[in-house]
Design a protein around this motif. Sequence first.
Motif, PDB file in Angstrom:
ATOM      1  N   TRP A  73       0.825  -1.211   0.000  1.00 25.87           N
ATOM      2  CA  TRP A  73       0.000   0.000   0.000  1.00 25.87           C
ATOM      3  C   TRP A  73       0.862   1.266   0.000  1.00 25.87           C
ATOM      4  N   ALA A  74       2.018   1.211   0.653  1.00 24.60           N
ATOM      5  CA  ALA A  74       2.858   2.404   0.782  1.00 24.60           C
ATOM      6  C   ALA A  74       3.685   2.688  -0.464  1.00 24.60           C
ATOM      7  N   LEU A  75       3.729   1.766  -1.424  1.00 21.61           N
ATOM      8  CA  LEU A  75       4.593   1.934  -2.601  1.00 21.61           C
ATOM      9  C   LEU A  75       4.346   3.235  -3.382  1.00 21.61           C
ATOM     10  N   PRO A  76       3.092   3.670  -3.587  1.00 23.59           N
ATOM     11  CA  PRO A  76       2.916   4.925  -4.343  1.00 23.59           C
ATOM     12  C   PRO A  76       3.575   6.125  -3.668  1.00 23.59           C
ATOM     13  N   THR A  77       3.397   6.275  -2.362  1.00 25.66           N
ATOM     14  CA  THR A  77       4.010   7.402  -1.657  1.00 25.66           C
ATOM     15  C   THR A  77       5.523   7.270  -1.624  1.00 25.66           C
ATOM     16  N   VAL A  78       6.011   6.072  -1.288  1.00 27.44           N
ATOM     17  CA  VAL A  78       7.459   5.862  -1.228  1.00 27.44           C
ATOM     18  C   VAL A  78       8.090   6.088  -2.607  1.00 27.44           C
ATOM     19  N   GLY A  79       7.470   5.554  -3.658  1.00 26.92           N
ATOM     20  CA  GLY A  79       7.997   5.759  -5.004  1.00 26.92           C
ATOM     21  C   GLY A  79       7.992   7.212  -5.415  1.00 26.92           C
ATOM     22  N   PRO A 130      -0.297   3.956   8.379  1.00 26.00           N
ATOM     23  CA  PRO A 130      -0.766   2.583   8.646  1.00 26.00           C
ATOM     24  C   PRO A 130      -2.288   2.529   8.771  1.00 26.00           C
ATOM     25  N   GLY A 131      -2.886   1.554   8.119  1.00 27.57           N
ATOM     26  CA  GLY A 131      -4.330   1.367   8.188  1.00 27.57           C
ATOM     27  C   GLY A 131      -5.124   2.203   7.221  1.00 27.57           C
ATOM     28  N   SER A 132      -4.446   3.046   6.414  1.00 20.35           N
ATOM     29  CA  SER A 132      -5.199   3.894   5.482  1.00 20.35           C
ATOM     30  C   SER A 132      -5.874   3.078   4.395  1.00 20.35           C
ATOM     31  N   TRP A 133      -5.464   1.825   4.229  1.00 20.73           N
ATOM     32  CA  TRP A 133      -6.127   0.969   3.235  1.00 20.73           C
ATOM     33  C   TRP A 133      -7.517   0.535   3.694  1.00 20.73           C
ATOM     34  N   THR A 161      -3.997  11.987  -5.423  1.00 18.20           N
ATOM     35  CA  THR A 161      -3.320  12.854  -4.463  1.00 18.20           C
ATOM     36  C   THR A 161      -3.108  12.167  -3.116  1.00 18.20           C
ATOM     37  N   SER A 162      -4.174  11.558  -2.587  1.00 14.46           N
ATOM     38  CA  SER A 162      -4.042  10.912  -1.277  1.00 14.46           C
ATOM     39  C   SER A 162      -3.106   9.708  -1.333  1.00 14.46           C
ATOM     40  N   ARG A 163      -3.104   8.995  -2.462  1.00 11.63           N
ATOM     41  CA  ARG A 163      -2.205   7.843  -2.576  1.00 11.63           C
ATOM     42  C   ARG A 163      -0.752   8.294  -2.679  1.00 11.63           C
ATOM     43  N   LEU A 164      -0.508   9.438  -3.307  1.00 11.49           N
ATOM     44  CA  LEU A 164       0.852   9.949  -3.422  1.00 11.49           C
ATOM     45  C   LEU A 164       1.391  10.474  -2.098  1.00 11.49           C
ATOM     46  N   LEU A 165       0.502  10.970  -1.235  1.00 10.58           N
ATOM     47  CA  LEU A 165       0.958  11.639  -0.014  1.00 10.58           C
ATOM     48  C   LEU A 165       0.649  10.882   1.275  1.00 10.58           C
ATOM     49  N   LEU A 166      -0.386  10.054   1.287  1.00  9.63           N
ATOM     50  CA  LEU A 166      -0.855   9.484   2.556  1.00  9.63           C
ATOM     51  C   LEU A 166      -0.812   7.966   2.614  1.00  9.63           C
ATOM     52  N   ASN A 196      -8.241  -9.519   8.856  1.00 12.32           N
ATOM     53  CA  ASN A 196      -8.943 -10.100   7.704  1.00 12.32           C
ATOM     54  C   ASN A 196      -9.296  -9.042   6.669  1.00 12.32           C
ATOM     55  N   LEU A 197      -9.778  -7.875   7.135  1.00 15.40           N
ATOM     56  CA  LEU A 197     -10.148  -6.822   6.196  1.00 15.40           C
ATOM     57  C   LEU A 197      -8.917  -6.258   5.487  1.00 15.40           C
ATOM     58  N   SER A 198      -7.802  -6.219   6.191  1.00 12.01           N
ATOM     59  CA  SER A 198      -6.575  -5.700   5.584  1.00 12.01           C
ATOM     60  C   SER A 198      -6.117  -6.606   4.440  1.00 12.01           C
ATOM     61  N   TRP A 199      -6.104  -7.896   4.682  1.00 12.97           N
ATOM     62  CA  TRP A 199      -5.704  -8.814   3.620  1.00 12.97           C
ATOM     63  C   TRP A 199      -6.750  -8.882   2.511  1.00 12.97           C
ATOM     64  N   ALA A 200      -8.017  -8.649   2.865  1.00 10.51           N
ATOM     65  CA  ALA A 200      -9.058  -8.618   1.832  1.00 10.51           C
ATOM     66  C   ALA A 200      -8.873  -7.437   0.896  1.00 10.51           C
ATOM     67  N   SER A 201      -8.206  -6.361   1.385  1.00 11.79           N
ATOM     68  CA  SER A 201      -7.990  -5.197   0.528  1.00 11.79           C
ATOM     69  C   SER A 201      -7.052  -5.501  -0.634  1.00 11.79           C
ATOM     70  N   LEU A 202      -6.348  -6.638  -0.590  1.00 13.45           N
ATOM     71  CA  LEU A 202      -5.509  -7.021  -1.730  1.00 13.45           C
ATOM     72  C   LEU A 202      -6.350  -7.315  -2.972  1.00 13.45           C
ATOM     73  N   GLY A 203      -7.634  -7.559  -2.774  1.00  9.27           N
ATOM     74  CA  GLY A 203      -8.523  -7.760  -3.906  1.00  9.27           C
ATOM     75  C   GLY A 203      -9.000  -6.470  -4.523  1.00  9.27           C
ATOM     76  N   ASN A 204      -8.612  -5.323  -3.946  1.00  7.07           N
ATOM     77  CA  ASN A 204      -9.015  -4.032  -4.491  1.00  7.07           C
ATOM     78  C   ASN A 204      -8.049  -3.609  -5.591  1.00  7.07           C
ATOM     79  N   PRO A 205      -8.544  -3.271  -6.782  1.00  2.00           N
ATOM     80  CA  PRO A 205      -7.649  -2.856  -7.875  1.00  2.00           C
ATOM     81  C   PRO A 205      -6.764  -1.674  -7.505  1.00  2.00           C
ATOM     82  N   SER A 206      -7.246  -0.797  -6.615  1.00  2.00           N
ATOM     83  CA  SER A 206      -6.452   0.364  -6.233  1.00  2.00           C
ATOM     84  C   SER A 206      -5.135  -0.041  -5.601  1.00  2.00           C
TER      85      SER A 206
END
Length: 315
Positions: free
Chosen positions: A188-194, A252-255, A243-248, A280-290
Amino acid sequence: MKTMKWLIKREMWENKGMLLWTPVAIAAAVAVLALASIFLGKSGNFEVQGQHLGSVTIEGKMRAQIAEMMAQVYVAAGMPVLMILSLLVFFYCLNALHDERRDRSLLFWKSLPVSDFTTVMSKLLLAVVVAPLIAMGIAIALGLVILLAACVMLAMHGTNMFGAVLSQPDFYLTPLRLVGLLPVYALWALPTVGWLLMVSSMARSKVFLWAVGTPLITTLLMLWAEKALHLGFNTGWFASNVTSRLLLSVVPGSWLNFPHKEEMAEAAAQRMAVPEVIFNLSWASLGNPSMWVGAAAGVAMIAVAVIMRRRREEV
């Protein structure tokens, strides 16, 4: 692998004050405040469901419920440390490739037989793996200290909760679930870190203004074009997905901002523990295209950072 190990150690030596001692200081401050509240607050006259602990021993179902709750939520005492993690990772990535050009230490590091790709990867791993693991360890230790203090206070009032808490499976599973969220956080942090590494490798000065101002000003311009010129831009979508993905994304938990109504209802029906639901919800977010689109964008920006580091030697 040995080269990567020493590169990560080098990064830790150079940033130990920010990545290690800052979370330790925050944890120490939280621990002092929490212990003062536990042992000095209201002279230790705590109440549970209207009953003073100084005059009653908790037993039966109420004791089991309290032990279950304490075993599930004690790691939450470390949330200030996990929240400060986002700032530490943000500013570390922001300066990771710029500072070595500014002080010209880049010339020395380039003289060593280490590729630009390996160097940037060491900075990436420190940001999305090592720093979160340090923060998680400190957060778990802080939670254990506060849990121990709470159990001591309860024992002073006639209720021994040590055995009841230690017999709860969640006491052992909760920290494991927290550490188990590391792959989700890293992706999840890759967009901001990149984005921050790319800006750090390109900007000659005012790195913070370039990193933060560019997406914010772009969002404001799109909002103005949408309102004044009626160009039909979906500024809300751009703000939340770009914007939020680039900065935020390093928060932790923003997903978990995405709705999970069905999962929450199922968890409530099964009386699942809160840490288990979050896990469980955190790992379920891996199914989100975002998640995957953002990760791909982050990888692309990291590739640009590698190329820019190869080309630029000083500010």
